[in-house]
Design a protein around this motif. Structure first.
Motif, short mmCIF file in Angstrom:
data_model
loop_
_atom_site.label_atom_id
_atom_site.label_comp_id
_atom_site.label_asym_id
_atom_site.label_seq_id
_atom_site.Cartn_x
_atom_site.Cartn_y
_atom_site.Cartn_z
N VAL A 307 0.84 -1.21 0.00
CA VAL A 307 0.00 0.00 0.00
C VAL A 307 0.87 1.25 0.00
O VAL A 307 0.60 2.22 -0.73
CB VAL A 307 -0.94 -0.01 1.22
CG1 VAL A 307 -1.67 1.34 1.35
CG2 VAL A 307 -1.95 -1.14 1.11
N ALA A 308 1.92 1.26 0.82
CA ALA A 308 2.81 2.42 0.89
C ALA A 308 3.51 2.68 -0.44
O ALA A 308 3.77 3.84 -0.80
CB ALA A 308 3.83 2.23 2.00
N MET A 310 2.29 2.16 -3.33
CA MET A 310 1.33 2.49 -4.39
C MET A 310 1.14 4.00 -4.58
O MET A 310 0.56 4.43 -5.57
CB MET A 310 -0.02 1.83 -4.09
CG MET A 310 -0.01 0.31 -4.25
SD MET A 310 -1.55 -0.46 -3.71
CE MET A 310 -2.72 0.23 -4.87
N GLY A 311 1.59 4.81 -3.61
CA GLY A 311 1.42 6.26 -3.76
C GLY A 311 1.77 7.01 -2.50
O GLY A 311 2.06 6.40 -1.46
N ASN A 316 -2.77 6.70 1.32
CA ASN A 316 -1.71 5.70 1.29
C ASN A 316 -0.95 5.65 2.61
O ASN A 316 -0.68 4.57 3.16
CB ASN A 316 -0.72 6.00 0.16
CG ASN A 316 -1.29 5.69 -1.21
OD1 ASN A 316 -1.62 6.60 -1.97
ND2 ASN A 316 -1.41 4.42 -1.54
N ALA A 320 -1.48 2.50 5.19
CA ALA A 320 -0.26 1.72 5.43
C ALA A 320 0.07 1.69 6.92
O ALA A 320 0.46 0.65 7.46
CB ALA A 320 0.90 2.31 4.64
#
Length: 408
Positions: A307-308, A310-311, A316, A320
């Motif tokens: 997740v981190a 990804m953006g 995010n 995360a």
């Protein structure tokens, strides 16, 4: 089991253990609030106090973790001598000195004194870390995982009390920022002292009695057990990754344009996720087994990193951080419960102290490297490091399963 429980047929054998666990959970809510204050504002205050070299911004947080590591064994041995209640009160007192000195060092603009102050806070934090073991000192074997999770559940309140106190008092000594947050933390630790004074444990043995009763195995033999080794690997993996990512997150958020209060609220959500599941983690361990819960925790840590990566939106960061807390909860509580299977009652002080020394020495290194990694390689590099550590922990669990497939 207490003497009262033995003398009264039908009495709850966990009555005294439940009382102590609830008191320790309440103490965790206030005494444990010092840690999120130290971590949320440690790096930000470091930037405030530093000159050009921002790579040392997380050194204060590292100081906190070094304090925990260096005090782990002394805290365990001190409480073996004077008892849990007196030891915990002394530890909170040391933490109070650290918070007040931290506030003064910020007012004086002294970065290295601030680092030392957080190390003193860490010394007090080493005693707070022993809350979970103290909760497992009494009661039945079935109740021990629940007792540990009860105590850590107190961290849910610490997650709110600590960061919100820090935000409210951050500018108490305006125009100097952050000093008020650490000043206010001293009052939270004082409340913990009042709660801890109500604990009831068996009287500690005298020095002669401890020497006569010390028939336990050498520490090297305890630590050589496969279950001990895997429990430590997984506890270290979960905690070091949590510290590594969490320490860098507020700095990364501020660098991406978010405010210090927004970053602190992210840490609050993270700490809630760390301790919130503790209300049912003990039951999950009892139903599915310690190793399986640890494995699930490691998998969640890997998802956190995804997740981190990804953006860099607020969503995010916050999602995360929540997943980071949840993965830590399953991994760390499960590993702690595994550790309690590896030592006898007379061996608990040295086994617990050795575990926490290894644990927080690694965590201290992780927090220091977080700032350096962020400064040199960026937020993405911090999250890529999660995957090999998670893999190592999962492989260690598989190794233990193959050796003892019927272990609980």
């Amino acid at each position: 089991m207490t003497a009262d429980a033995i003398s009264q047929p039908g009495a709850d054998p966990n009555a005294s253990a439940k009382r102590n666990a609830l008191l320790l959970a309440a103490a965790q809510a206030f005494g444990g609030s010092a840690a999120p204050i130290a971590i949320a504002f440690g790096g930000l205050a470091g930037i405030y106090l530093l000159g050009e070299d921002k790579s040392l911004a997380t050194a204060p947080v590292t100081g906190y973790n070094i304090g925990v590591a260096l005090s782990a064994l002394p805290a365990a041995m001190l409480m073996a001598g004077i008892g849990r209640r007196k030891g915990f009160i002394a530890g909170m007192g040391v933490g109070m000195i650290g918070t007040l000195l931290a506030s003064w060092s910020i007012l004086q603009g002294n970065f290295w004194l601030f680092c030392f102050s957080l190390a003193l806070m860490g010394c007090g934090g080493a005693f707070t870390q022993q809350f979970r073991f103290a909760a497992a000192d009494q009661g039945t074997a079935e109740f021990k995982p629940k007792a540990i999770s009860w105590v850590l559940a107190g961290g849910v309140f610490a997650a709110v009390i600590g960061p919100q106190t820090a935000i409210y008092f951050r500018e108490f000594f305006a125009p100097v920022e952050f000093a008020g947050a650490y000043f206010a933390a001293a009052f939270l630790l004082f409340i913990a002292i009042i709660i801890l004074s109500q604990l009831r444990f068996d009287k500690p043995l005298s020095r002669a009695e401890r020497k006569a009763a010390d028939s336990g195995r050498p520490l090297s033999e305890i630590m050589a057990q496969p279950r001990f080794i895997v429990a430590v690997i997984c506890a270290v993996g979960a905690y070091a990754l949590m510290s590594f990512v969490m320490t860098g997150a507020p700095l990364a958020m501020v660098a991406c344009g978010f405010s210090a209060d927004t970053a602190t609220n992210g840490i609050m959500l993270h700490v809630i996720a760390m301790f919130g599941p503790s209300f049912f983690t003990g039951n999950l361990i009892a139903r599915y087994g310690k190793e399986r819960i640890v494995a699930i925790g490691m998998a969640i840590l890997a998802v956190c990193a995804v997740v981190a990566l990804m953006g860099i939106t607020l969503a995010n960061f916050w999602i995360a951080l929540v997943l980071l807390g949840l993965g830590w909860n399953f991994g760390f509580i499960g590993a702690t419960a595994m550790l309690t299977d590896t030592y006898r009652p007379e061996e608990k002080a040295k086994a617990q102290g050795a575990n926490d020394f290894i644990l927080f020495s690694t965590v201290a290194f992780a927090s220091l490297m977080s700032g350096k990694t962020l400064n040199a390689y960026g937020w993405e590099a911090i999250n890529w490091i999660v995957f090999p550590v998670v893999t190592l922990c999962l492989l260690s669990l598989l190794w233990l399963h193959l050796r003892t497939p019927r272990s609980a």
